[in-house]
Design a protein around this motif. Structure first.
Motif, mmCIF file in Angstrom:
data_model
loop_
_atom_site.group_PDB
_atom_site.id
_atom_site.type_symbol
_atom_site.label_atom_id
_atom_site.label_comp_id
_atom_site.label_asym_id
_atom_site.label_seq_id
_atom_site.Cartn_x
_atom_site.Cartn_y
_atom_site.Cartn_z
ATOM 1 N N UNK A 200 -45.149 63.500 40.927
ATOM 2 C CA UNK A 200 -44.700 63.036 39.614
ATOM 3 C C UNK A 200 -43.223 62.685 39.639
ATOM 4 N N UNK A 201 -42.436 63.494 40.320
ATOM 5 C CA UNK A 201 -41.002 63.215 40.391
ATOM 6 C C UNK A 201 -40.731 61.998 41.274
ATOM 7 N N UNK A 202 -41.479 61.863 42.363
ATOM 8 C CA UNK A 202 -41.356 60.656 43.187
ATOM 9 C C UNK A 202 -41.681 59.414 42.370
ATOM 10 N N UNK A 203 -42.775 59.485 41.625
ATOM 11 C CA UNK A 203 -43.190 58.359 40.796
ATOM 12 C C UNK A 203 -42.125 58.041 39.755
ATOM 13 N N UNK A 204 -41.486 59.080 39.219
ATOM 14 C CA UNK A 204 -40.430 58.859 38.238
ATOM 15 C C UNK A 204 -39.253 58.099 38.828
ATOM 16 N N UNK A 205 -38.844 58.473 40.043
ATOM 17 C CA UNK A 205 -37.766 57.746 40.716
ATOM 18 C C UNK A 205 -38.133 56.276 40.888
ATOM 19 N N UNK A 206 -39.348 56.039 41.348
ATOM 20 C CA UNK A 206 -39.776 54.676 41.622
ATOM 21 C C UNK A 206 -39.880 53.858 40.341
ATOM 22 N N UNK A 207 -40.376 54.455 39.277
ATOM 23 C CA UNK A 207 -40.490 53.747 37.998
ATOM 24 C C UNK A 207 -39.122 53.280 37.519
ATOM 25 N N UNK A 208 -38.114 54.163 37.645
ATOM 26 C CA UNK A 208 -36.770 53.797 37.197
ATOM 27 C C UNK A 208 -36.199 52.666 38.040
ATOM 28 N N UNK A 209 -36.399 52.731 39.342
ATOM 29 C CA UNK A 209 -35.895 51.665 40.208
ATOM 30 C C UNK A 209 -36.579 50.332 39.908
ATOM 31 N N UNK A 210 -37.886 50.360 39.710
ATOM 32 C CA UNK A 210 -38.610 49.127 39.401
ATOM 33 C C UNK A 210 -38.188 48.564 38.052
ATOM 34 N N UNK A 211 -37.817 49.436 37.137
ATOM 35 C CA UNK A 211 -37.415 48.980 35.803
ATOM 36 C C UNK A 211 -36.070 48.268 35.828
ATOM 37 N N UNK A 212 -35.113 48.813 36.592
ATOM 38 C CA UNK A 212 -33.764 48.237 36.576
ATOM 39 C C UNK A 212 -33.600 47.114 37.595
ATOM 40 N N UNK A 213 -34.566 46.933 38.495
ATOM 41 C CA UNK A 213 -34.481 45.854 39.474
ATOM 42 C C UNK A 213 -35.758 45.038 39.426
ATOM 43 N N UNK A 214 -35.611 43.717 39.313
ATOM 44 C CA UNK A 214 -36.774 42.843 39.293
ATOM 45 C C UNK A 214 -37.030 42.225 40.646
ATOM 46 N N UNK A 215 -36.274 42.598 41.647
ATOM 47 C CA UNK A 215 -36.498 42.050 42.970
ATOM 48 C C UNK A 215 -37.701 42.736 43.609
ATOM 49 N N UNK A 216 -38.418 42.020 44.426
ATOM 50 C CA UNK A 216 -39.560 42.604 45.111
ATOM 51 C C UNK A 216 -40.838 42.492 44.292
#
Length: 216
Positions: A200-216
């Motif tokens: 859950x914490x890993x997923x939280x990190x990834x969600x935040x990164x995907x939200x603030x970056x549209x690359x990839x």
């Protein structure tokens, strides 16, 4: 009468200032282009690690500093074809590294990265879970059936063990096989998660990164 010495050669003509201006302008344009290409990831790093969204909450994974770019090596894909590792740039990679004799801890990591990817909703298409197989041994067919299926599957890529160890830094007193890693779309290893991580914490990190970056 003695012949006079020939006149000294004409001084070199001064450099045309218009050429200098064009050179400076070209360099500036190239720099601006590089900044534009890298700005989405730069913005995500700045927002995530400096501004710290959600009132200064800290990240779960540990930032890899300095970043480690993908090594210029070739990996063997599921079809037995040797391809450049850099071919997988352009996506966020959730990476596990283990020998082919995948034990219970290894299988748990494969399950974790597959489920985290599947749980990102529409953003799942921006993520590729990867198992870097660090030897030439036979992979259990049950693993391929469970984790290497077409939908939300884990990519099985064989890589030289030494190359994997040099790229993936282990925690002090640990092995690279003890953890999971996150690679950004520019091919930089950027984050390392602790042994037996909280999904859950890993997923939280990834969600935040995907939200603030549209690359990839």
């Amino acid at each position: 009468m003695a012949q006079q010495d020939s006149a000294p050669a004409a001084a070199a003509s001064p450099r045309d200032p218009r050429i200098d201006a064009r050179t400076r302008r070209g360099r500036l344009q190239m720099l601006m282009l590089l900044l534009v290409c890298a700005s989405p990831v730069i913005a995500s790093y700045f927002t995530y690690y400096v501004i710290k969204p959600r009132g200064g909450a800290t990240n779960y994974g540990a930032l890899v500093d300095p970043q480690r770019p993908m090594p210029p090596v070739r990996v063997t894909d599921e079809q037995g074809q040797a391809v450049p590792l850099e071919q997988f740039r352009g996506k966020w990679l959730l990476v596990s590294a283990d020998p082919s004799a995948c034990d219970e801890a290894c299988a748990k990591k494969l399950f974790t990265i597959r489920q985290i990817r599947a749980g990102q909703g529409q953003d799942r298409l921006r993520i590729v879970p990867v198992w870097l197989v660090t030897d030439d041994g036979k992979i259990d067919e049950r693993l391929a059936a469970a984790y290497n299926e077409p939908y939300a599957g884990v990519r099985f890529l064989r890589i030289d063990r030494q190359a994997a160890q040099q790229w993936l830094p282990a925690e002090p007193g640990k092995r690279a096989e003890d953890t999971l890693f996150l690679v950004d779309p520019l091919g930089n290893l950027m984050m390392r998660f602790p042994q037996d991580p909280d999904p859950k914490k890993m997923s939280g990190d990834l969600k935040k990164l995907l939200k603030v970056s549209r690359i990839g």
